[in-house]
Write an enzyme that holds these catalytic residues in place. Structure first.
Site, PDB file in Angstrom:
ATOM      1  NE  ARG A 125      -4.061  -1.997   1.926  1.00 47.95           N
ATOM      2  CZ  ARG A 125      -3.985  -3.051   2.728  1.00 47.95           C
ATOM      3  NH1 ARG A 125      -3.087  -3.086   3.685  1.00 47.95           N
ATOM      4  NH2 ARG A 125      -4.808  -4.064   2.597  1.00 47.95           N
ATOM      5  CE  LYS A 147       1.402  14.296 -14.600  1.00 50.59           C
ATOM      6  NZ  LYS A 147       1.158  14.826 -15.959  1.00 50.59           N
ATOM      7  CD  GLU A 189       9.986  15.162 -22.423  1.00 45.86           C
ATOM      8  OE1 GLU A 189       9.303  16.199 -22.364  1.00 45.86           O
ATOM      9  OE2 GLU A 189       9.486  14.023 -22.558  1.00 45.86           O
ATOM     10  CE  LYS A 227       7.814  17.236 -14.098  1.00 46.31           C
ATOM     11  NZ  LYS A 227       7.680  16.005 -14.793  1.00 46.31           N
ATOM     12  CD  GLU A 237      -1.615  17.208 -16.077  1.00 44.08           C
ATOM     13  OE1 GLU A 237      -0.613  16.538 -15.783  1.00 44.08           O
ATOM     14  OE2 GLU A 237      -2.224  17.072 -17.140  1.00 44.08           O
ATOM     15  NE  ARG A 242       2.969  17.242 -13.100  1.00 44.53           N
ATOM     16  CZ  ARG A 242       3.457  16.410 -12.217  1.00 44.53           C
ATOM     17  NH1 ARG A 242       3.068  16.483 -10.959  1.00 44.53           N
ATOM     18  NH2 ARG A 242       4.346  15.503 -12.560  1.00 44.53           N
ATOM     19  CG  ASN A 246       0.480  17.005 -20.441  1.00 41.62           C
ATOM     20  OD1 ASN A 246       1.365  16.258 -20.043  1.00 41.62           O
ATOM     21  ND2 ASN A 246      -0.643  17.205 -19.777  1.00 41.62           N
ATOM     22  CG  HIS A 249       4.263  15.041 -23.769  1.00 44.73           C
ATOM     23  ND1 HIS A 249       5.094  16.102 -24.006  1.00 44.73           N
ATOM     24  CD2 HIS A 249       5.002  14.130 -23.083  1.00 44.73           C
ATOM     25  CE1 HIS A 249       6.275  15.861 -23.473  1.00 44.73           C
ATOM     26  NE2 HIS A 249       6.256  14.661 -22.915  1.00 44.73           N
ATOM     27  CG  HIS A 253       1.648  10.412 -24.648  1.00 49.49           C
ATOM     28  ND1 HIS A 253       1.056  10.865 -23.494  1.00 49.49           N
ATOM     29  CD2 HIS A 253       2.959  10.337 -24.386  1.00 49.49           C
ATOM     30  CE1 HIS A 253       1.985  11.064 -22.568  1.00 49.49           C
ATOM     31  NE2 HIS A 253       3.157  10.754 -23.090  1.00 49.49           N
ATOM     32  CG  HIS A 266       8.840   9.832 -24.076  1.00 51.53           C
ATOM     33  ND1 HIS A 266       7.473   9.758 -24.073  1.00 51.53           N
ATOM     34  CD2 HIS A 266       9.152  10.995 -23.444  1.00 51.53           C
ATOM     35  CE1 HIS A 266       6.975  10.807 -23.457  1.00 51.53           C
ATOM     36  NE2 HIS A 266       7.969  11.580 -23.063  1.00 51.53           N
TER      37      HIS A 266
END
Ligand code: NAD
Ligand code: GLY
Length: 360
Positions: A125, A147, A189, A227, A237, A242, A246, A249, A253, A266
């Site tokens: 957990r 993330k 990036e 960042k 986000e 935030r 993206n 992206h 993606h 990526h």
């Protein structure tokens, strides 16, 4: 090895942590960890490329500082960012006797960081973890911000959790063993950060000398600061700040999923996504042709792709895009830039406009 350290703090109240950046820091990981309150057993999760190069120095440093590391490797590459890899790692950690007081060390690029962070988020957990990023992507982006996650058959990062690390240690010397293609993909990036936040950074990239360790550490620090500020302002986000990260992206993606994980790195897919976002920015946000061309030139400087191969189908990209987290109640949250150094979230970009841009 000379050891010089700079630090950027990610300010998140009780979940705040420090990103330490410098040359030759890996051998001191154990010492850095002493101040975090972490103790005892840990799983050092790495991949089959990074483990053989840096696993020993990291584990020896941990042992010297009194920790009990267990080294766990996954095959290098995006394919390892899966639910089955995460499950296997959890089983191996149970078999190695790691209980809920143990912690995880993520040693590698963004794949290892996202996967190991996710394992830490769900193991017993939730246990603490630290990031030891060894690629540009990981040092300037994925290791910072919490993330974590794995890919689903229907799209990138669709299974995951927010889980902030306790500490990030970015040793720029590790970037020396990074193949040129992986070094360059990380620069996508950096170009992204420059476009959304920092015109001066964008201009300075034209003169960047990757062989200069001091310049490299400075570049990583500046990107981590961008960042960290964004994450501190909008951890989950929710305000839109935030979401600016993206940029490039949304389509990126889609391209990664459509081309099959592994064909594009990526950052290469993100580079193509940045071109799409820049074209849409000319149409919808007034970005000038001159600035669009400057963006293309900066991507090409790092040998990043700026034209999509014709065998990647637009339909498959759009299908992947519909499954993306950025596709919200039938609308795409698309990041546009009116001028280099600024960006905003647009809600009026239609799928038809994205289709037109991808086809262009
Ligand atoms: P990666 O982790 O696959 O690393 C690229 C390759 O370089 C791998 O083969 C790896 O084994 C090798 N490598 C890593 N470090 C090395 C070193 N120092 N020397 C030699 N080889 C080395 O890929 P990546 O580009 O670092 O990360 C991409 C992943 O990061 C994607 O899954 C992407 O979704 C994710 N990502 C996440 C976030 C986030 O906020 N969590 C942000 C950006 C990207
Ligand atoms: N890489 C995007 C984010 O961290 O939000």
């Amino acid at each position: 090895m000379e050891e010089t350290v700079s630090a950027v703090d990610v300010r998140l109240g009780a979940r705040s942590y420090r990103v330490s950046i410098g040359s030759g820091l890996l051998a001191s990981l154990g010492d850095f960890l002493k101040d975090t309150g972490l103790r005892g057993k840990c799983a050092v999760i790495t991949d089959s490329t990074v483990g053989p190069i840096y696993g020993t120095v990291v584990c020896e440093s941990l042992v010297r500082a009194g920790f009990l590391p267990v080294s766990l490797q996954v095959p290098a590459g995006e394919q390892s960012k899966s639910l089955s890899s995460a499950g296997e790692l959890c089983e191996r950690m149970i078999a190695a006797g790691l209980d809920r007081h143990a912690f995880v060390v993520a040693l590698g690029g963004g794949v290892v960081g996202d996967l190991a962070g996710f394992v830490a988020a769900i193991y017993q957990r939730g246990v603490p973890y630290v990031q030891v990023p060894t690629t540009i992507v990981a040092q300037v982006d994925s290791a910072v911000g919490g993330k974590t996650g794995v890919n689903a058959a229907h799209g990138k990062n669709l299974i995951g959790a927010f889980h902030q690390p306790r500490l990030v240690l970015a040793d720029v010397e590790t970037l020396r063993t990074l193949p040129a293609r992986e070094f360059n993909e990380g620069c996508a990036e950096i170009v992204k950060h420059a476009i959304i936040r920092d015109r001066a950074l964008f201009d300075s990239l034209a003169k960047f000398d990757r062989l200069d360790s001091r310049a490299l550490a400075g570049l990583i620090e500046r990107n981590v600061a961008i960042k960290a500020a964004i994450v501190s302002a909008d951890e989950h986000e929710t305000t839109g700040e935030r979401a600016l990260l993206n940029f490039g992206h949304t389509v990126g993606h889609g391209i990664e999923a459509a081309a099959g994980y592994g064909r594009f790195l990526h950052g290469e897919a993100v580079s193509l996504g940045i071109v799409a976002a820049s074209l849409l920015s000319m149409k919808k946000a007034g970005l000038s042709q001159t600035e669009h061309e400057a963006i293309l030139a900066r991507l090409r400087q790092f040998e990043l792709p700026t034209r999509l191969a014709s065998d990647v189908s637009t339909e498959t990209i759009l299908t992947a895009l519909r499954a993306d987290k950025k596709f919200d109640a039938g609308q795409v949250r698309f990041i546009l830039t009116p001028r280099i150094g600024e960006a905003f979230v647009a809600k009026d970009v239609t799928l038809a406009e994205i289709r037109e841009t991808v086809e262009a």
